[in-house]
Write a protein that holds these residues in place. Structure first.
Motif, PDB file in Angstrom:
ATOM      1  N   SER A   1      22.284  34.818  85.693  1.00 18.10           N
ATOM      2  CA  SER A   1      22.488  34.878  87.131  1.00 18.10           C
ATOM      3  C   SER A   1      23.627  33.974  87.559  1.00 18.10           C
ATOM      4  CB  SER A   1      21.220  34.621  87.942  1.00 18.10           C
ATOM      5  OG  SER A   1      20.326  33.852  87.236  1.00 18.10           O
TER       6      SER A   1
ATOM      7  N   LEU B   1      20.650  39.051  92.613  1.00 16.86           N
ATOM      8  CA  LEU B   1      20.250  37.705  92.231  1.00 16.86           C
ATOM      9  C   LEU B   1      18.862  37.362  92.737  1.00 16.86           C
ATOM     10  CD1 LEU B   1      23.553  35.700  92.773  1.00 16.86           C
ATOM     11  CD2 LEU B   1      22.547  36.474  90.635  1.00 16.86           C
ATOM     12  N   GLN B   2      18.354  38.149  93.683  1.00 15.64           N
ATOM     13  CA  GLN B   2      16.970  37.999  94.145  1.00 15.64           C
ATOM     14  C   GLN B   2      16.686  36.600  94.703  1.00 15.64           C
ATOM     15  OE1 GLN B   2      14.173  40.443  93.445  1.00 15.64           O
ATOM     16  NE2 GLN B   2      15.921  41.814  93.382  1.00 15.64           N
ATOM     17  N   ASN B   3      17.641  36.062  95.414  1.00 14.57           N
ATOM     18  CA  ASN B   3      17.412  34.754  96.015  1.00 14.57           C
ATOM     19  C   ASN B   3      18.103  34.756  97.381  1.00 14.57           C
ATOM     20  OD1 ASN B   3      17.778  32.044  96.844  1.00 14.57           O
ATOM     21  ND2 ASN B   3      17.564  31.343  94.733  1.00 14.57           N
ATOM     22  N   THR B   4      17.300  34.770  98.440  1.00 15.35           N
ATOM     23  CA  THR B   4      17.910  34.935  99.770  1.00 15.35           C
ATOM     24  C   THR B   4      18.695  33.704 100.202  1.00 15.35           C
ATOM     25  OG1 THR B   4      15.851  34.276 100.789  1.00 15.35           O
ATOM     26  CG2 THR B   4      16.242  36.619 100.587  1.00 15.35           C
ATOM     27  N   LYS B   5      18.314  32.543  99.671  1.00 12.56           N
ATOM     28  CA  LYS B   5      19.071  31.333 100.010  1.00 12.56           C
ATOM     29  C   LYS B   5      20.512  31.486  99.486  1.00 12.56           C
ATOM     30  CE  LYS B   5      19.474  26.872 101.111  1.00 12.56           C
ATOM     31  NZ  LYS B   5      19.419  25.785 100.101  1.00 12.56           N
ATOM     32  N   VAL B   6      20.630  32.011  98.282  1.00 14.23           N
ATOM     33  CA  VAL B   6      21.954  32.208  97.696  1.00 14.23           C
ATOM     34  C   VAL B   6      22.734  33.245  98.505  1.00 14.23           C
ATOM     35  CG1 VAL B   6      23.164  33.080  95.665  1.00 14.23           C
ATOM     36  CG2 VAL B   6      21.257  31.507  95.392  1.00 14.23           C
TER      37      VAL B   6
ATOM     38  N   GLU C   1      21.227  26.065  93.330  1.00  7.97           N
ATOM     39  CA  GLU C   1      20.033  26.671  93.936  1.00  7.97           C
ATOM     40  C   GLU C   1      19.384  27.654  92.944  1.00  7.97           C
ATOM     41  OE1 GLU C   1      18.096  26.614  96.657  1.00  7.97           O
ATOM     42  OE2 GLU C   1      17.087  28.526  96.232  1.00  7.97           O
ATOM     43  N   LEU C   2      20.209  28.413  92.248  1.00  8.36           N
ATOM     44  CA  LEU C   2      19.677  29.350  91.258  1.00  8.36           C
ATOM     45  C   LEU C   2      18.901  28.611  90.173  1.00  8.36           C
ATOM     46  CD1 LEU C   2      22.549  31.935  90.681  1.00  8.36           C
ATOM     47  CD2 LEU C   2      20.305  32.376  91.659  1.00  8.36           C
TER      48      LEU C   2
ATOM     49  N   LYS D   1      17.221  26.060  90.624  1.00  6.92           N
ATOM     50  CA  LYS D   1      16.110  25.387  91.315  1.00  6.92           C
ATOM     51  C   LYS D   1      16.295  23.872  91.397  1.00  6.92           C
ATOM     52  CE  LYS D   1      12.924  28.946  89.764  1.00  6.92           C
ATOM     53  NZ  LYS D   1      12.241  29.282  88.528  1.00  6.92           N
TER      54      LYS D   1
ATOM     55  N   THR E   1      13.776  39.481  99.553  1.00  5.66           N
ATOM     56  CA  THR E   1      14.793  40.005  98.630  1.00  5.66           C
ATOM     57  C   THR E   1      14.810  41.537  98.577  1.00  5.66           C
ATOM     58  OG1 THR E   1      13.241  39.760  96.811  1.00  5.66           O
ATOM     59  CG2 THR E   1      14.819  37.988  97.124  1.00  5.66           C
TER      60      THR E   1
END
Lengths: 399, 412
Positions: free
Chosen positions: A143, A205-210, A268-269, A271, B222
């Motif tokens: 990712s 990437l399945q991460n809304t913060k990103v 962030e990815l 964590k 997501t």
């Protein structure tokens, strides 16, 4: 399941990448003519650490129908004067990326990967182990690699969109209107295509913060380019009356925000907590700032002997020079350097070299370099960290 | 016939995930419910262009004189709303707008810009003069799904955000499309590129898209991000499809429908799907929402292409025959070409010889291309009605049914 999908997407063996994306030896020298060998050394060390060539546009995107369509359309532009041709070499749109591979912004991908690597061991040894299984570790690598691609896609998309011309301002020397209209069309389409590919990659990437971080970097980038366009629009030499702090704000938006926020997103990815994320952001921000000032300084450092170089009147040394002189004296200097409507750059350059603009720009470059190094201190020593440090040394080195 | 069917189905299979492909949408009324099946056209008419005539067979094109755009719709509605509490239909737009009172104000809040000129450009189309068709479909769908799921009469804030985002993505694509087409007017005013120049306009489009993307990420789901990202990808791919043209007439039609899906219907389909995901966990409902959006979206664009021939500039807010001038062969042209094969050459050269546009316009008006395109749009609307009728009754569901009629009868 997701890992397999990512493996499939990441596709190409790196040898193929090298042949596709390696620039010719001559074009490598472009940006850092002052110390090409040094810079190249830094880059190839970095490549060894991350295990990929450090410039990659996603292969799925390069080999798509749309891109071959673009390549075909761009070929029709050959012979016209549309600026898209300066960015997209006829028939080889890919070559576009390859022609500036090691500008730190395009190089952004590599930096993200290095940061990823630099942060990992630290993370794995820390007491709160978040990434435990090997699968998770691989997933993270993929990712982060994907994020690196996205950063490059966005950067390229905007370079392409910057190449659009205003049809109403054309004059006869620009060639037929029809060609320019067609060039605009292709530039918009190809830029949008790259942006859409970036959006798709982000969603995966399945991460809304990103997603939020990178999208907000897009917003910054648009605003930065917008300001840049409106200042450089004043072709006839009267620069905006901006001080160095406004200049820095603008440059942050147009040059640093994307890299800084992508670095943060890479953390962030993985964590990492907000503190580590912030350090990564600071590194990206200051490193790219320092790079920008370095490239702004180039015409003043190596150009003394060579009489006919034009430089950007909105570059760091010039803005600083103006700040030292005061607005009125500066405008007077510009007027003096003007001959029959055109600006005599070497005359103006002499005036600037006589002032304190250049030395204080060098100081500013080093200041940001040091800030970037400070940010790296939160990461444990590693090969990747030294590579990131070497990048800073390369952009802050002056003869 | 079977293989032809397969080919057609392949052409129409836009998304593997979208379940039943286009064939179902085109095949009139297989179960005999609802609307009258019109007479088949004369037999000799069908042999030359296999796929194209397959479409014709499936559609069973009626005699052109028997078509009125809305003769069937009320009956279909009547048929499906028997279970209704007898409530009189309110205007769907009125019903939808209750949730969208500050639509444009809220969109402007998402567009936080420091530069005043950039702000002005970005807000230019959010002036409340648009139909806000997309946000209305989205909020109605949200409420219809919520009622279906647990009789909930509220709408979630995230569902309303989808409505905003849909309108923003749509506007961003308009801004870029106008530069690509070098258009000078839209919604009765100058285009952004006309006023500020192409260089700045492209950035305005990028800005609106980025702001939409931020708003989307803030929803924090997501799946929703993926669903709406598909729209952005489809929009670009649709634009690419529009660049090319197919030599083979059968492919040309499938190409046209695919382009229509990507450029217009994908946004409706996926934003309907997104609000259904937020409102209800059942994948069956997500598919219903998606299919409704897809079918009404295609119908919407087909009528748009008809209006390009039948409406006048004043009504439309943009010049007519615009598609022809851009070299695009839309539904009415493709149908007319069946009756006037001499149009083929014009289509292939993208109407670029002097007089082509006018002649093509004449041919279209002489043929029954307009009626047949309208008829095709009706079929898509029927499919949309059939899908949405699977949901539990609610005023919003009925408004969505009624909306299909408005799509067919609209004049601008």
């Amino acid at each position: 399941m997701r890992l397999q999908e990512l493996l499939r997407r990441s596709g190409a063996p790196s040898a193929l990448w090298r042949t596709l994306l390696r620039p010719s030896p001559t074009s490598r020298r472009g940006l850092f003519s002052g110390s090409p060998t040094h810079w190249n050394q830094v880059v190839s060390e970095a490549e060894k650490i991350v295990g990929y060539p450090t410039s990659f546009m996603s292969l799925r995107c390069l080999l798509s129908d749309e891109l071959s369509n673009i390549a075909m359309q761009v070929r029709k532009l050959v012979g016209t004067r549309h600026p898209l041709l300066n960015t997209a070499r006829p028939g080889l749109f890919i070559g576009y990326c390859a022609s500036f591979p090691h500008s730190p912004l395009v190089y952004g991908g590599g930096i993200l990967l290095l940061l990823g690597r630099g942060a990992l061991p630290f993370h794995r040894n820390s007491s709160s182990l978040l990434v435990t299984k090997d699968d998770d570790f691989l997933l993270l690598c993929f990712s982060q690699r994907s994020l690196a691609e996205i950063t490059e896609l966005i950067h390229t998309a905007f370079l392409v969109h910057r190449g659009i011309v205003n049809l109403s301002e054309l004059n006869s020397s620009d060639g037929p209107l029809k060609d320019m209209r067609f060039g605009n069309k292709i530039a918009i389409l190809s830029g949008d295509f790259l942006l859409a590919s970036a959006c798709t990659g982000l969603a995966q990437l399945q991460n809304t913060k990103v997603v939020e971080l990178v999208s907000s970097a897009l917003i910054d980038l648009v605003q930065g380019i917008y300001c840049e366009n409106s200042t450089s629009a004043e072709e006839n030499c009267i620069t905006d009356d901006i001080g160095i702090s406004t200049w820095k704000e603008q440059i942050f938006l147009s040059h640093s925000a994307l890299l800084a926020k992508s670095c943060q997103a890479a953390m962030e990815l993985a964590k990492h907590d907000t503190e580590v994320q912030d350090m990564a952001f600071q590194y990206g921000k200051h490193m790219s700032m320092s790079h920008k000032i370095n490239s702004d300084l180039q015409p003043f450092i190596r150009g003394k002997c060579n009489g006919s170089i034009a430089f950007n009147l909105n570059s760091a040394p010039v803005v600083l020079h103006q700040e030292f002189l005061g607005r009125e004296t500066w405008i007077k200097q510009i007027r003096e350097a003007q001959e029959k409507g055109t600006l005599n750059y070497s005359k103006l350059q002499e005036a600037i070299l006589a002032g304190k603009g250049v030395t204080s720009a060098i100081d500013l470059c080093r200041y940001h370099g040091n800030k970037a190094l400070e940010a790296l201190e939160c990461f444990p020593p590693s090969e990747a960290r030294s590579a990131l440090e070497n990048i800073v040394y390369a952009v802050t080195r002056f003869p | 016939m079977a293989s032809l069917g397969w080919r057609w189905r392949r052409c129409c299979a836009w998304r593997a995930a979208s379940g039943t492909p286009g064939l179902g949408a085109l095949r009139g009324s297989p179960d005999g419910r609802g609307w009258p099946v019109p007479a088949r056209p004369a037999a000799g008419f069908q042999c030359q262009m296999p796929n194209f005539n397959l479409v014709r067979c499936l559609l069973s094109f009626p005699n052109k004189h028997s078509i009125s755009r809305f003769h069937h719709t009320t009956r279909a509605v009547g048929c499906y709303s028997k279970t209704q509490s007898g409530e009189k239909y309110t205007d769907p737009f009125k019903l939808g707008r209750r949730d969208l009172t500050d639509l444009y104000e809220d969109i402007k809040k998402e567009l936080l810009v420091s530069t005043t000129e950039l702000k002005e450009m970005c807000e230019y189309y959010f002036d409340g003069r648009g139909k806000a068709f997309r946000p209305i479909v989205v909020v109605l769908m949200a409420r219809a799904c919520n009622v279906h799921h647990n009789n909930c009469r509220d709408m979630q804030a995230s569902q309303r955000s989808i409505a905003l985002i849909a309108e923003m993505i749509h506007t961003a694509s308009l801004v870029h499309d106008d530069i690509i087409d070098d258009a000078s007017s839209r919604r009765g005013k100058h285009t952004v590129n006309q006023i500020w120049g192409e260089k700045k306009a492209v950035l305005a489009g990028d800005f609106i898209l980025s702001a939409a993307s931020v708003a989307l990420a803030r929803i924090g789901n997501t799946t929703i991000v993926s669903v709406l990202t598909q729209v952005i990808e489809d929009l670009v791919r649709g634009e690419f499809l529009q660049l090319g043209s197919k030599e083979n007439e059968n492919e040309r039609f499938a190409h046209y429908i695919e382009k229509t899906f990507k450029k217009t219907a994908s946004l409706l389909a996926n934003s309907c799907k997104a609000v259904s995901i937020l409102g209800c966990p059942d994948p069956v409902v997500h598919e219903i929402a998606y299919q409704y959006g897809k079918n009404i979206g295609i119908a919407f664009q087909l009528i748009d292409d008809v209006l390009d021939f039948t409406s006048c500039t004043d009504q439309l807010g943009k010049p007519t025959a615009a598609d022809l001038k851009l070299g695009l062969a839309t539904g009415p042209v493709l149908f007319a070409c069946q009756q006037f094969p001499e149009m083929n050459a014009m289509i292939m050269r993208r109407f670029n010889l002097p007089g082509d546009v006018e002649r093509a316009q004449q041919y279209v008006l002489q043929s029954d291309g307009v009626q047949q395109t309208t008829y095709l749009a009706q079929q898509y609307c029927h499919k949309a009605i059939r899908e949405i009728s699977k949901l539990r009754p609610s005023p919003e569901r009925d408004a969505l049914i009624q909306l299909t009629e408005i799509v067919l009868t609209r004049e601008k």
